[in-house]
Design an enzyme around this catalytic site. Structure first.
Site, PDB file in Angstrom:
ATOM      1  N   LYS A  71       0.853  -1.201   0.000  1.00  0.00           N
ATOM      2  CA  LYS A  71       0.000   0.000   0.000  1.00  0.00           C
ATOM      3  C   LYS A  71       0.883   1.243   0.000  1.00  0.00           C
ATOM      4  O   LYS A  71       1.686   1.448   0.909  1.00  0.00           O
ATOM      5  CB  LYS A  71      -0.913  -0.009   1.238  1.00  0.00           C
ATOM      6  N   LYS A 104     -10.154  12.783   8.092  1.00  0.00           N
ATOM      7  CA  LYS A 104      -9.733  12.342   9.424  1.00  0.00           C
ATOM      8  C   LYS A 104      -9.686  13.551  10.359  1.00  0.00           C
ATOM      9  O   LYS A 104      -9.421  14.667   9.916  1.00  0.00           O
ATOM     10  CB  LYS A 104      -8.306  11.773   9.356  1.00  0.00           C
ATOM     11  N   ASP A 115       1.648   6.296   5.544  1.00  0.00           N
ATOM     12  CA  ASP A 115       0.670   5.353   5.000  1.00  0.00           C
ATOM     13  C   ASP A 115       1.166   4.655   3.720  1.00  0.00           C
ATOM     14  O   ASP A 115       0.427   3.929   3.073  1.00  0.00           O
ATOM     15  CB  ASP A 115      -0.659   6.072   4.747  1.00  0.00           C
ATOM     16  N   GLU A 158      -9.349   3.763   1.922  1.00  0.00           N
ATOM     17  CA  GLU A 158      -8.801   3.915   0.572  1.00  0.00           C
ATOM     18  C   GLU A 158      -7.743   2.877   0.235  1.00  0.00           C
ATOM     19  O   GLU A 158      -7.549   2.546  -0.931  1.00  0.00           O
ATOM     20  CB  GLU A 158      -8.220   5.330   0.408  1.00  0.00           C
ATOM     21  N   ARG A 216      -7.562  -0.317   0.686  1.00  0.00           N
ATOM     22  CA  ARG A 216      -8.104  -1.528   0.061  1.00  0.00           C
ATOM     23  C   ARG A 216      -8.485  -1.285  -1.395  1.00  0.00           C
ATOM     24  O   ARG A 216      -8.490  -2.207  -2.191  1.00  0.00           O
ATOM     25  CB  ARG A 216      -9.286  -2.043   0.903  1.00  0.00           C
TER      26      ARG A 216
HETATM   27  N1  BES Z   1      -4.258   4.424   6.835  1.00  0.00           N
HETATM   28  C1  BES Z   1      -5.417   4.146   7.617  1.00  0.00           C
HETATM   29  C2  BES Z   1      -5.149   3.083   8.690  1.00  0.00           C
HETATM   30  C3  BES Z   1      -4.209   3.462   9.779  1.00  0.00           C
HETATM   31  C4  BES Z   1      -4.695   3.994  10.964  1.00  0.00           C
HETATM   32  C5  BES Z   1      -2.861   3.218   9.657  1.00  0.00           C
HETATM   33  C6  BES Z   1      -3.841   4.318  11.980  1.00  0.00           C
HETATM   34  C7  BES Z   1      -1.989   3.540  10.667  1.00  0.00           C
HETATM   35  C8  BES Z   1      -2.483   4.068  11.830  1.00  0.00           C
HETATM   36  C9  BES Z   1      -6.538   3.622   6.720  1.00  0.00           C
HETATM   37  O1  BES Z   1      -6.548   4.129   5.436  1.00  0.00           O
HETATM   38  C10 BES Z   1      -7.819   4.009   7.353  1.00  0.00           C
HETATM   39  O2  BES Z   1      -8.066   5.171   7.429  1.00  0.00           O
HETATM   40  N2  BES Z   1      -8.595   3.027   7.779  1.00  0.00           N
HETATM   41  C11 BES Z   1      -9.854   3.258   8.389  1.00  0.00           C
HETATM   42  C12 BES Z   1     -10.839   2.302   7.775  1.00  0.00           C
HETATM   43  C13 BES Z   1     -12.265   2.570   8.163  1.00  0.00           C
HETATM   44  C14 BES Z   1     -12.730   3.869   7.525  1.00  0.00           C
HETATM   45  C15 BES Z   1     -13.101   1.417   7.687  1.00  0.00           C
HETATM   46  C16 BES Z   1      -9.701   2.986   9.884  1.00  0.00           C
HETATM   47  O3  BES Z   1      -8.999   2.059  10.258  1.00  0.00           O
HETATM   48  O4  BES Z   1     -10.265   3.761  10.653  1.00  0.00           O
HETATM   49 ZN    ZN Z   2      -4.722   4.728   4.687  1.00  0.00          ZN
HETATM   50 MN    MN Z   3      -7.583   5.964   5.294  1.00  0.00          MN
END
Ligand code: BES
Ligand code: ZN
Ligand code: MN
Length: 509
Positions: free
Chosen positions: A272, A284, A295, A356, A358
Site C-alpha cells: 500500500k 480524518k 501510510d 482507501e 483496500r
Molecule cells: N491508513 C489508515 C489506517 C491506519 C490507521 C494506519 C492508523 C496507521 C495508523 C486507513 O486508510 C484508514 O483510514 N482506515 C480506516 C478504515 C475505516 C474507515 C473502515 C480505519 O482504520 O479507521
Molecule cells: Zn490509509
Molecule cells: Mn484511510
C-alpha cells in the site's frame, strides 16, 4: 548510513570512539557477558564493580556509560543490560542480542566508530549470533537528519559511522557472508525508514515511483511505472478513484527481480503506497492525520525488499507492486456513495473515502493475479483496528492458505520481527454487501481488520495462495525509541519478507 565491519582485534585494543559490552542482572550483579574478558582484564577484573558503582544492574535495556581513562583504546564504554542471565546451558536469545546492540549503538548516536564484542555473548561466535549483532548494530545506528538545518545539525545526533564487530577470524568466509547480508538488510531498512519519514510534500506518487526506479533499477531489477493515462487505459478504477482528489496523480509501479535460473517459485509482493492519507472527503480528525505520511510503509517495505532480494540473489523470482496515490479531499475527489469499477470489472461502492488502502490494493492484487504467482502477499498500513487488536509491536497475518500464514509467522519469528495469525471469518463477509454495487468498501466496525482482509480476498485470483499483512502499528514507531527501533519508520516487515523468500529458495521443490 551506518557501515559494518568485522575485526579480529581484541575489543580493548580496537581504535574506536566507544566500545559496547553486555551485562546481565541477578543477585550480586551486574555480570559481564562473554566477549568482554579482555576489557575486564584491563580494568583489573573490576569492570562489573565499576559499573555497579555507576548504578548498573544489568536489567534489560539499561544503558550505563563510563570513561575508560586509558584502560582501553576507546575512550568510552557503554554497558547494555540484557536482563537475567540465561539458565545454565541456555543461550542468550538472538533477538535479545539484536536489541541490546541496537540500544548500545543508539546511545552512541553521532559517534564515528563504535565496536562491540557481543557476537561472542554465547561463547564462541556463532554465525546466527553474528547475524543478529550485525543487524542490531546497523538498525540501531540509523538517524534521519535530512531535514535538520545547518544550525540545528550541530546539536542533533547523526547516524553512527561504522560499527566494528569483534569476531575470532575476520577472514572467515561464513562470517563475511553474514556481515554482507546484514549490510544488505541494513541498507534496505534505512531506505524504507527514509521513505516513510520523508514529508509528504516531498514524496508524491510520482516521486515515490521514481524512488522505486532509483533504488531497484540500480541493483538490476526491471522497473516499470504506469502513469495516470496508462492507469486509465488499464481500467485501474481503484487507484484512479483514490488519486482523484489530489493534484498529484497516482502511479502503479512493477518491480521485477529474476533469479536468471530455474527458480523454485514466483512471489508477488503488493504494498500500500498512500503518500498521505487525509481520509479524503471522509476527512480524518487532525490528530489522526499527524502520522499519515507513513501510510506508504507497506509499499516502502516492498521496494526495500526487492532491493535486498536483488542483491542477495536467491533462486526465487520476486515481483513487487506499488500502487501509489495521495488521498485528499477536493472538488475532484470521490464522494461517499460513488461507485468505482476496478481492474477486472468488479464494482465497489465507496461508503467511506478513508477506507482507501483496500481500493488501491484491489487493483494491484487483480493485476498481480493476472501473472499467476505461486504466492501473493500484500503489505499494508490498512486499519486502525490492527492497532486496537495487536498494538504497535505485532503485525497481523491473514491468508487464504494455512501453510502460507504459518510460514510467514515463522519467518517473522526467525528474523526477529513479531507477527501473529488472524482469521478471515466468512460470517463477516456479508457486512460488506452493497445496495448498489458488487461490494462496499466498509463493513462491520467490529473486527475491522478482518473485514478489510475479507474485502481484499475478493480480488485474489482463484487458486493463488495469498496472505495479507496489516502493519498499521508496527511499521511506524510513534512512541519512544527502543532496542534498534528509532522513532518514525521502522522497516517492518522487510526482514520477514527477505527471510520468507530465502527460506523458499532453500526449500525442496
Ligand atoms: N491508513 C489508515 C489506517 C491506519 C490507521 C494506519 C492508523 C496507521 C495508523 C486507513 O486508510 C484508514 O483510514 N482506515 C480506516 C478504515 C475505516 C474507515 C473502515 C480505519 O482504520 O479507521
Ligand atoms: Zn490509509
Ligand atoms: Mn484511510
Amino acid at each position: 548510513m551506518t557501515a559494518l565491519s568485522l575485526t579480529k582485534t581484541k575489543l580493548s585494543d580496537v581504535k574506536a570512539d566507544a566500545i559496547i559490552v553486555g551485562v546481565t542482572s541477578g543477585r550480586g550483579g551486574p555480570f559481564l557477558v562473554p566477549g568482554s574478558e579482555d576489557v575486564d582484564k584491563k580494568f583489573k577484573k573490576q569492570l562489573a564493580t565499576a559499573l555497579a558503582g555507576l548504578g548498573a544492574t544489568g536489567k534489560l535495556g539499561e544503558v550505563t556509560k563510563m570513561a575508560t581513562l586509558g584502560a582501553t583504546a576507546a575512550p568510552t564504554l557503554v554497558a547494555v543490560g540484557l536482563g537475567p542471565a540465561p539458565a545454565k546451558g541456555a543461550r542468550h536469545e538472538r533477538e535479545t542480542l539484536r536489541r541490546a546492540v541496537g540500544t548500545g549503538v543508539r546511545a552512541l548516536a553521532g559517534s564515528g566508530r563504535v565496536a562491540t564484542g557481543l557476537a561472542a555473548a554465547n561463547g564462541a561466535a556463532d554465525v546466527d549470533d553474528l547475524r543478529a549483532v550485525s543487524e542490531g548494530a546497523l538498525l540501531g545506528g540509523y538517524a534521519f537528519t535530512r531535514y535538520r538545518s545547518a544550525a540545528s545539525a550541530k546539536t542533533t545526533k547523526k547516524a553512527v559511522g561504522t560499527v566494528l564487530v569483534v569476531v575470532p577470524n575476520d577472514r572467515d568466509k561464513p562470517a563475511r557472508a553474514v556481515a554482507d547480508r546484514a549490510a544488505v538488510i541494513g541498507d534496505a531498512v534505512s531506505l524504507c525508514r527514509d521513505l516513510v519519514n520523508t514529508p509528504p510534500a516531498d514524496l508524491h506518487p510520482a516521486e515515490f515511483a521514481q524512488a522505486a526506479v532509483d533504488a531497484c533499477g540500480a541493483v538490476g531489477c526491471d522497473v516499470e511505472v504506469l502513469d495516470e493515462k496508462a492507469l486509465a487505459d488499464g481500467g485501474y478504477g481503484g487507484i484512479l478513484g483514490v488519486g482523484a482528489g489530489s493534484v498529484h496523480p497516482p502511479r502503479l509501479v512493477r518491480i521485477a527481480y529474476s533469479s536468471g535460473r530455474k527458480s523454485r517459485a514466483t512471489v508477488h509482493l503488493v504494498g500500500k503506497g498512500i503518500t498521505f492519507d487525509s481520509g479524503g472527503l471522509s476527512l480524518k480528525p487532525a490528530a489522526a492525520m499527524e502520522w499519515m505520511k507513513s501510510d506508504m510503509g507497506g509499499a516502502a517495505a516492498v521496494i526495500a525488499t526487492l532491493r535486498a532480494v536483488a542483491q542477495l540473489k536467491p533462486d526465487v523470482d520476486v515481483v513487487g507492486w506499488v500502487p501509489t496515490a495521495e488521498n485528499m479531499p477536493s472538488g475532484h475527489a470521490i464522494r461517499p456513495s460513488d461507485v468505482l469499477t476496478m481492474r477486472g470489472g468488479k464494482t465497489v461502492e465507496v461508503l467511506n473515502t478513508d477506507a482507501e488502502g483496500r481500493l488501491i490494493l484491489a487493483d494491484a492484487l487483480v493485476r498481480a493475479g493476472e501473472e499467476k504467482p505461486d504466492y501473493l502477499i500484500d503489505i499494508a498500513t490498512l486499519t486502525g483496528a490492527q492497532l486496537v487488536a495487536l498494538g504497535a509491536h505485532v503485525y497481523a497475518v491473514m491468508a487464504n492458505n494455512d501453510e502460507l500464514r504459518t510460514e510467514l509467522v515463522a519467518s517473522a519469528t526467525s528474523a526477529g520481527e513479531q507477527a501473529w495469525p488472524m482469521p478471515l471469518p466468512p460470517e463477516l463477509r456479508k457486512s460488506l454487501d452493497s445496495e448498489v454495487a458488487d461490494i462496499s468498501n466498509i463493513g462491520d466496525r467490529n473486527g475491522g481488520m478482518l473485514t478489510a482482509g475479507l474485502f481484499l480476498k475478493e480480488f485474489v485470483a482463484d487458486g493463488v495462495k495469498w496472505a495479507h499483512l496489516d502493519i498499521a502499528g508496527p511499521s511506524y514507531n510513534q512512541g519512544e525509541p527502543h532496542g534498534y527501533t528509532p522513532k518514525g519508520g521502522t522497516g517492518v516487515p522487510i526482514r520477514t519478507l527477505v527471510e520468507f523468500v530465502e527460506r523458499l529458495a532453500q526449500s525442496h521443490p
